[in-house]
Design a protein around this motif. Structure first.
Motif, short mmCIF file in Angstrom:
data_model
loop_
_atom_site.label_atom_id
_atom_site.label_comp_id
_atom_site.label_asym_id
_atom_site.label_seq_id
_atom_site.Cartn_x
_atom_site.Cartn_y
_atom_site.Cartn_z
N ARG A 47 0.83 -1.22 0.00
CA ARG A 47 0.00 0.00 0.00
C ARG A 47 0.86 1.26 0.00
NH1 ARG A 47 -3.38 -2.81 4.29
NH2 ARG A 47 -5.26 -3.46 3.19
N ARG A 48 1.95 1.25 0.76
CA ARG A 48 2.84 2.41 0.88
C ARG A 48 3.90 2.45 -0.21
NH1 ARG A 48 3.93 0.35 6.16
NH2 ARG A 48 6.08 0.15 5.47
N ALA A 49 4.02 1.37 -0.98
CA ALA A 49 5.09 1.24 -1.98
C ALA A 49 6.45 1.46 -1.31
CB ALA A 49 4.88 2.19 -3.15
N ASP A 50 6.65 0.80 -0.21
CA ASP A 50 7.88 0.94 0.57
C ASP A 50 9.00 0.17 -0.14
OD1 ASP A 50 9.99 0.61 2.44
OD2 ASP A 50 8.58 0.88 4.10
N GLU A 51 9.86 0.90 -0.84
CA GLU A 51 10.89 0.27 -1.66
C GLU A 51 12.02 -0.35 -0.83
OE1 GLU A 51 12.20 2.67 -4.92
OE2 GLU A 51 10.22 2.57 -5.87
N GLU A 52 12.18 0.08 0.41
CA GLU A 52 13.21 -0.50 1.25
C GLU A 52 12.75 -1.85 1.79
OE1 GLU A 52 15.31 0.56 5.43
OE2 GLU A 52 15.26 2.16 3.93
N VAL A 53 11.58 -1.91 2.37
CA VAL A 53 11.10 -3.15 2.98
C VAL A 53 10.74 -4.20 1.91
CG1 VAL A 53 8.63 -2.63 3.24
CG2 VAL A 53 9.78 -4.04 4.95
N THR A 54 10.38 -3.76 0.70
CA THR A 54 10.09 -4.71 -0.38
C THR A 54 11.34 -5.04 -1.20
OG1 THR A 54 9.46 -2.94 -1.91
CG2 THR A 54 7.68 -3.95 -0.61
N SER A 55 12.47 -4.50 -0.79
CA SER A 55 13.79 -4.76 -1.39
C SER A 55 13.92 -4.28 -2.83
CB SER A 55 14.16 -6.25 -1.28
OG SER A 55 14.24 -6.62 0.08
N VAL A 56 13.08 -3.36 -3.26
CA VAL A 56 13.24 -2.77 -4.59
C VAL A 56 14.56 -2.02 -4.66
CG1 VAL A 56 12.32 -1.03 -6.19
CG2 VAL A 56 10.77 -2.64 -5.08
N ASP A 57 14.93 -1.36 -3.58
CA ASP A 57 16.19 -0.61 -3.57
C ASP A 57 17.39 -1.54 -3.82
OD1 ASP A 57 15.82 -1.82 -1.04
OD2 ASP A 57 16.83 -0.20 0.03
N TYR A 65 16.18 -3.96 -11.76
CA TYR A 65 15.23 -2.96 -12.23
C TYR A 65 16.00 -1.77 -12.77
CZ TYR A 65 12.01 -5.70 -9.44
OH TYR A 65 11.29 -6.73 -8.91
N PRO A 66 15.45 -1.10 -13.77
CA PRO A 66 16.10 0.11 -14.28
C PRO A 66 16.17 1.17 -13.18
CG PRO A 66 14.16 -0.45 -15.61
CD PRO A 66 14.23 -1.42 -14.48
N GLY A 67 17.11 2.08 -13.30
CA GLY A 67 17.31 3.13 -12.30
C GLY A 67 16.09 3.99 -12.06
N ASP A 68 15.22 4.11 -13.07
CA ASP A 68 14.04 4.96 -12.91
C ASP A 68 12.78 4.20 -12.48
OD1 ASP A 68 13.65 3.61 -15.29
OD2 ASP A 68 13.00 5.38 -16.42
N TYR A 69 12.93 2.88 -12.23
CA TYR A 69 11.76 2.10 -11.81
C TYR A 69 11.31 2.56 -10.42
CZ TYR A 69 8.71 -1.57 -10.14
OH TYR A 69 7.63 -2.23 -9.62
N GLN A 70 10.00 2.71 -10.26
CA GLN A 70 9.44 3.04 -8.95
C GLN A 70 8.25 2.13 -8.68
OE1 GLN A 70 8.46 7.22 -8.91
NE2 GLN A 70 10.53 7.76 -8.30
N LEU A 71 8.24 1.56 -7.48
CA LEU A 71 7.09 0.80 -7.02
C LEU A 71 5.98 1.78 -6.72
CD1 LEU A 71 6.14 -2.08 -6.24
CD2 LEU A 71 6.91 -1.59 -3.92
N ARG A 72 4.80 1.54 -7.25
CA ARG A 72 3.68 2.46 -7.04
C ARG A 72 2.78 1.96 -5.92
NH1 ARG A 72 1.08 2.59 -12.77
NH2 ARG A 72 -0.49 3.79 -11.66
N PRO A 73 2.24 2.87 -5.10
CA PRO A 73 1.30 2.46 -4.04
C PRO A 73 0.10 1.73 -4.65
CG PRO A 73 1.93 4.76 -3.77
CD PRO A 73 2.46 4.32 -5.11
#
Length: 180
Positions: A47-57, A65-73
């Motif tokens: 829900r928060r698109a928390d990129e740290e806890v979901t390990s997207v970072d 993932y490409p440098g511009d990828y963002q997880l969306r809420p």
């Protein structure tokens, strides 16, 4: 032929990693009647698109993932718990199986009809008995092994993992390899 996308009512997300949860916004944008379900543990992360806890970072730094990828809420409509049963129709049920290890909040699903059991193992177990360990905060070898043990007792006929080819019959030999 095929399925009318508007007939799809439920999107089950097995884990909060972006390769599993990242597309949920596109689904809800295109199919407003769809309900999105994920583990209660992971729901707020998505829900928060928390990129740290979901390990997207971590995945972005590794080049996954490409440098511009963002997880969306994302909208989450249902929080799933271990052992919960979802009725899909006459003689067709889906059981939620908590399978942490690859990721916290990871779920597998066992589909049962009259005479077959199909295991949607996500990233908890792959064909050939493989498991996937990675350098993320929530990956845990011991939890992965316990999850494989949980899946083994389900004795599925088919194994549909989050990646790789489906195993349509003889899933027990693949699970047996993991147990060894």
């Amino acid at each position: 032929g095929g399925i009318d996308p508007a007939a799809i009512r439920l999107l089950l997300i097995r884990q909060a990693h972006a390769d599993h949860a990242g597309g949920s916004v596109a689904w809800t944008d295109r199919l407003p009647g769809i309900h999105v379900a994920i583990s209660a543990q992971s729901a707020d992360w998505v829900r928060r698109a928390d990129e740290e806890v979901t390990s997207v970072d971590v995945a972005r730094r590794a080049g996954i993932y490409p440098g511009d990828y963002q997880l969306r809420p994302a909208r989450i409509d249902r929080e799933l718990e271990d052992g919960e049963t979802i009725e899909l129709g006459a003689d067709l049920t889906l059981t939620v199986v908590a399978t942490p290890g690859h990721a916290q909040g990871h779920l597998a699903f066992l589909l049962r009809d009259a005479d077959r059991r199909v295991l949607f193992s996500g990233d908890a177990l792959f064909p050939g008995g493989r498991i996937l360990l990675q350098d993320t905060w929530d990956c845990d070898l011991r939890a992965s092994l316990r999850s494989v043990e949980r899946l083994a007792v389900l004795a599925p006929h088919a194994l549909l993992a989050g990646h790789l080819s489906p195993v349509l019959d003889g899933a027990s030999s693949h699970i047996g390899s993991a147990m060894e």
